[in-house]
Design a protein around this motif. Structure first.
Motif, PDB file in Angstrom:
ATOM      1  N   SER A   1      57.003 -40.999   2.634  1.00 17.17           N
ATOM      2  CA  SER A   1      55.650 -41.156   3.169  1.00 17.17           C
ATOM      3  C   SER A   1      55.387 -42.600   3.552  1.00 17.17           C
ATOM      4  O   SER A   1      55.672 -43.516   2.771  1.00 17.17           O
ATOM      5  CB  SER A   1      54.611 -40.742   2.119  1.00 17.17           C
ATOM      6  OG  SER A   1      54.161 -39.444   2.347  1.00 17.17           O
TER       7      SER A   1
ATOM      8  N   PHE B   1      53.507 -38.722   6.865  1.00 14.01           N
ATOM      9  CA  PHE B   1      52.755 -38.659   5.599  1.00 14.01           C
ATOM     10  C   PHE B   1      52.980 -37.400   4.784  1.00 14.01           C
ATOM     11  O   PHE B   1      52.588 -37.350   3.613  1.00 14.01           O
ATOM     12  CB  PHE B   1      51.250 -38.862   5.832  1.00 14.01           C
ATOM     13  CG  PHE B   1      50.552 -37.694   6.480  1.00 14.01           C
ATOM     14  CD1 PHE B   1      50.659 -37.475   7.842  1.00 14.01           C
ATOM     15  CD2 PHE B   1      49.782 -36.811   5.724  1.00 14.01           C
ATOM     16  CE1 PHE B   1      50.009 -36.410   8.455  1.00 14.01           C
ATOM     17  CE2 PHE B   1      49.124 -35.742   6.326  1.00 14.01           C
ATOM     18  CZ  PHE B   1      49.242 -35.536   7.701  1.00 14.01           C
TER      19      PHE B   1
ATOM     20  N   ARG C   1      53.547 -31.017   1.651  1.00 12.89           N
ATOM     21  CA  ARG C   1      52.981 -31.902   0.622  1.00 12.89           C
ATOM     22  C   ARG C   1      52.966 -33.337   1.103  1.00 12.89           C
ATOM     23  O   ARG C   1      53.844 -33.752   1.846  1.00 12.89           O
ATOM     24  CB  ARG C   1      53.848 -31.861  -0.647  1.00 12.89           C
ATOM     25  CG  ARG C   1      53.800 -30.542  -1.356  1.00 12.89           C
ATOM     26  CD  ARG C   1      54.457 -30.640  -2.736  1.00 12.89           C
ATOM     27  NE  ARG C   1      53.969 -29.545  -3.538  1.00 12.89           N
ATOM     28  CZ  ARG C   1      52.840 -29.591  -4.242  1.00 12.89           C
ATOM     29  NH1 ARG C   1      52.127 -30.703  -4.305  1.00 12.89           N
ATOM     30  NH2 ARG C   1      52.429 -28.535  -4.910  1.00 12.89           N
ATOM     31  N   ALA C   2      51.982 -34.090   0.616  1.00 10.87           N
ATOM     32  CA  ALA C   2      51.982 -35.547   0.815  1.00 10.87           C
ATOM     33  C   ALA C   2      53.288 -36.056   0.197  1.00 10.87           C
ATOM     34  O   ALA C   2      53.609 -35.707  -0.934  1.00 10.87           O
ATOM     35  CB  ALA C   2      50.771 -36.166   0.127  1.00 10.87           C
ATOM     36  N   GLN C   3      54.029 -36.887   0.964  1.00  9.33           N
ATOM     37  CA  GLN C   3      55.393 -37.190   0.532  1.00  9.33           C
ATOM     38  C   GLN C   3      55.609 -38.554  -0.098  1.00  9.33           C
ATOM     39  O   GLN C   3      56.461 -39.312   0.336  1.00  9.33           O
ATOM     40  CB  GLN C   3      56.367 -36.998   1.700  1.00  9.33           C
ATOM     41  CG  GLN C   3      56.724 -35.540   1.865  1.00  9.33           C
ATOM     42  CD  GLN C   3      57.865 -35.325   2.816  1.00  9.33           C
ATOM     43  OE1 GLN C   3      57.961 -35.983   3.851  1.00  9.33           O
ATOM     44  NE2 GLN C   3      58.756 -34.402   2.494  1.00  9.33           N
ATOM     45  N   ARG C   4      54.830 -38.877  -1.132  1.00 10.83           N
ATOM     46  CA  ARG C   4      55.290 -40.029  -1.903  1.00 10.83           C
ATOM     47  C   ARG C   4      56.315 -39.504  -2.917  1.00 10.83           C
ATOM     48  O   ARG C   4      56.467 -38.293  -3.086  1.00 10.83           O
ATOM     49  CB  ARG C   4      54.136 -40.752  -2.565  1.00 10.83           C
ATOM     50  CG  ARG C   4      53.420 -39.989  -3.641  1.00 10.83           C
ATOM     51  CD  ARG C   4      52.218 -40.814  -4.070  1.00 10.83           C
ATOM     52  NE  ARG C   4      51.540 -40.186  -5.179  1.00 10.83           N
ATOM     53  CZ  ARG C   4      50.272 -40.416  -5.477  1.00 10.83           C
ATOM     54  NH1 ARG C   4      49.560 -41.243  -4.733  1.00 10.83           N
ATOM     55  NH2 ARG C   4      49.699 -39.832  -6.496  1.00 10.83           N
ATOM     56  N   GLU C   5      57.028 -40.420  -3.552  1.00  8.51           N
ATOM     57  CA  GLU C   5      58.040 -40.019  -4.524  1.00  8.51           C
ATOM     58  C   GLU C   5      57.381 -39.077  -5.529  1.00  8.51           C
ATOM     59  O   GLU C   5      56.329 -39.383  -6.058  1.00  8.51           O
ATOM     60  CB  GLU C   5      58.608 -41.273  -5.206  1.00  8.51           C
ATOM     61  CG  GLU C   5      59.470 -40.992  -6.406  1.00  8.51           C
ATOM     62  CD  GLU C   5      60.685 -40.140  -6.063  1.00  8.51           C
ATOM     63  OE1 GLU C   5      61.319 -40.388  -5.031  1.00  8.51           O
ATOM     64  OE2 GLU C   5      60.976 -39.205  -6.835  1.00  8.51           O
ATOM     65  N   ASP C   6      57.993 -37.913  -5.775  1.00  7.52           N
ATOM     66  CA  ASP C   6      57.273 -36.931  -6.583  1.00  7.52           C
ATOM     67  C   ASP C   6      57.568 -36.986  -8.074  1.00  7.52           C
ATOM     68  O   ASP C   6      56.994 -36.239  -8.835  1.00  7.52           O
ATOM     69  CB  ASP C   6      57.458 -35.508  -6.031  1.00  7.52           C
ATOM     70  CG  ASP C   6      58.880 -35.224  -5.652  1.00  7.52           C
ATOM     71  OD1 ASP C   6      59.748 -35.978  -6.115  1.00  7.52           O
ATOM     72  OD2 ASP C   6      59.131 -34.277  -4.905  1.00  7.52           O
ATOM     73  N   VAL C   7      58.434 -37.884  -8.507  1.00  9.48           N
ATOM     74  CA  VAL C   7      58.658 -38.005  -9.948  1.00  9.48           C
ATOM     75  C   VAL C   7      57.380 -38.530 -10.593  1.00  9.48           C
ATOM     76  O   VAL C   7      56.935 -39.634 -10.330  1.00  9.48           O
ATOM     77  CB  VAL C   7      59.818 -38.982 -10.255  1.00  9.48           C
ATOM     78  CG1 VAL C   7      59.953 -39.175 -11.758  1.00  9.48           C
ATOM     79  CG2 VAL C   7      61.103 -38.444  -9.668  1.00  9.48           C
ATOM     80  N   GLY C   8      56.754 -37.687 -11.384  1.00 11.51           N
ATOM     81  CA  GLY C   8      55.549 -38.116 -12.097  1.00 11.51           C
ATOM     82  C   GLY C   8      54.297 -38.216 -11.220  1.00 11.51           C
ATOM     83  O   GLY C   8      53.293 -38.719 -11.664  1.00 11.51           O
ATOM     84  N   ALA C   9      54.389 -37.716  -9.961  1.00 12.47           N
ATOM     85  CA  ALA C   9      53.232 -37.844  -9.071  1.00 12.47           C
ATOM     86  C   ALA C   9      52.171 -36.827  -9.439  1.00 12.47           C
ATOM     87  O   ALA C   9      52.475 -35.704  -9.819  1.00 12.47           O
ATOM     88  CB  ALA C   9      53.646 -37.635  -7.627  1.00 12.47           C
ATOM     89  N   ASP C  10      50.940 -37.250  -9.277  1.00 15.97           N
ATOM     90  CA  ASP C  10      49.767 -36.386  -9.494  1.00 15.97           C
ATOM     91  C   ASP C  10      49.826 -35.602 -10.791  1.00 15.97           C
ATOM     92  O   ASP C  10      49.913 -34.391 -10.770  1.00 15.97           O
ATOM     93  CB  ASP C  10      49.592 -35.422  -8.323  1.00 15.97           C
ATOM     94  CG  ASP C  10      49.212 -36.191  -7.073  1.00 15.97           C
ATOM     95  OD1 ASP C  10      49.937 -36.079  -6.081  1.00 15.97           O
ATOM     96  OD2 ASP C  10      48.191 -36.905  -7.111  1.00 15.97           O
TER      97      ASP C  10
END
Lengths: 303, 80
Positions: free
Chosen positions: A264, A280, B71-80
């Protein structure tokens, strides 16, 4: 090490187009040369191919990959059909890089990590462009908050990895229709950032995305990937955690593996090296980006 | 793609957007092209059941594509 990487980035910039024209070549990056299965400390130009062609004699001379380019040794890696870049080039993207180029790990202190897209300008000032959900923690950030490079998930710590402060973001509206997921951060000094985007070079301004246009992105998780614009003017529902947020005027790249979590904020770039969008969202099957002019307009900045 | 086709697809999409999103599993809808013709592309979270979506609407072809959850694509480890 960073000086040498910059030199190799320049050499790569001069030869990228030629290399990408060769049969089976899908990407070019920078990584440590691997000899006999052992990683050496020599930086090399890594050429990603869909399959290694053997024997050498069967390859037309114009499609052979030279062993060395301007004094830099090459390393050919078979990545199959490109889904994700191999670990070496992407490992660099999760490192602390000063100055930091587009395509590397970045994030607000309260997020995991995303990608630093590119630099944008307002007057004489330069800002880092990425998403609200990367630089402003999905509306939770406040002006002046620390932005870390690399992002917290890649080991970025306060204060030593601070590179910028949150400057502005476009708030996400969870009950309405959104145009962009975008934010800018002000580098603590101009020497901390550069215009180059990893594996791409310096972008040549803004362009408009078009249907079927070939595009590239350079992101923290999957590195350099290639795809095409499959859908434009799209209205899309995107999940932020468990919350569904609607966007309009978006574009879709229907290419499996084009991006993953952590990409993102990446800039979407055309074959003529213009920035056409800001990534994004996505899934295993598709990637969603916003046309860059919408982003620039919303934040009142220029490329 | 001829201009008339694109304009027509845009107009039909605008008028029926709410209906598209009322269909099961729809996460997005936009404009695409097929053999030089404008089409409306519908993005689905999962494979459609047969008969859920017609082949065209007001003369504009509809194409479906299963994309999974966007999905919003920041790194998903531990996200939200």
């Amino acid at each position: 090490m960073w000086e040498r990487i910059k030199e190799i980035l320049e050499i790569k910039g001069r030869h990228l187009e030629g290399l990408l024209r060769k049969a089976t070549v899908r990407g070019v990056g920078i990584g440590y040369k691997v000899v006999g299965g052992e990683v050496t400390d020599e930086l090399s130009l890594v050429v990603l191919v869909t399959r290694k062609l053997k024997p050498l004699e069967d390859i037309p001379p114009s499609h052979r990959i030279p062993r060395e380019i301007e004094g830099v040794r090459t390393d050919v890696i078979d990545v199959g059909v490109v889904r994700v870049s191999p670990p070496e080039p992407t490992a660099l993207r999760r490192d602390r890089l000063r100055p930091a180029p587009g395509g590397c790990s970045i994030g607000h202190v309260r997020v995991t990590a995303g990608t630093m897209g590119c630099l944008v300008r307002r007057g004489k000032e330069r800002f880092i462009l990425s998403n609200n959900h990367v630089l402003a923690a999905t509306n939770l950030g406040a002006k002046g908050d620390y932005i870390l490079q690399p992002g917290p998930a890649d080991g970025g710590r306060v204060p030593e990895d601070g590179i910028a402060e949150l400057a502005e973001y476009v708030p996400l509206d969870f009950s309405g229709v959104n145009q962009v997921d975008a934010a800018i951060a002000r580098p603590f000094s101009q020497e901390l950032v550069v215009d180059e985007i990893l594996d791409i070079g310096v972008p040549l301004g803004a362009g408009d995305p078009e249907l079927q246009q070939e595009v590239l992105k350079s992101g923290r998780t999957t590195g350099l990937t290639r795809g095409h614009v499959g859908v434009v003017e799209a209205t899309i529902d995107v999940l932020y955690g468990e919350r569904k947020v609607r966007f309009e005027g978006q574009c879709v790249i229907p290419v499996p593996g084009f991006s993953r979590g952590g990409d993102s904020g990446s800039a979407i770039i055309s074959a003529d090296r213009k920035i056409v969008g800001l990534l994004f969202a996505g899934s295993e099957e598709a990637t969603v980006f916003t046309p860059i002019r919408r982003v620039l307009q919303a934040l009142k900045v220029e490329l | 793609m001829t201009r008339v086709d694109l304009e027509k697809a845009r107009e039909v999409l605008r008028r029926h957007r709410a209906w598209f999103f009322s269909l099961p599993g729809v996460v997005g809808v936009g404009i695409s092209s097929r053999e030089g013709e404008a089409v409306i592309e519908i993005l689905l979270e999962r494979e459609p059941s047969s008969g859920d979506i017609p082949a065209e609407i007001e003369g504009v072809p509809l194409r479906v594509r299963t994309v999974g959850e966007l999905r919003a694509q920041r790194e998903d480890v531990g996200a939200d």
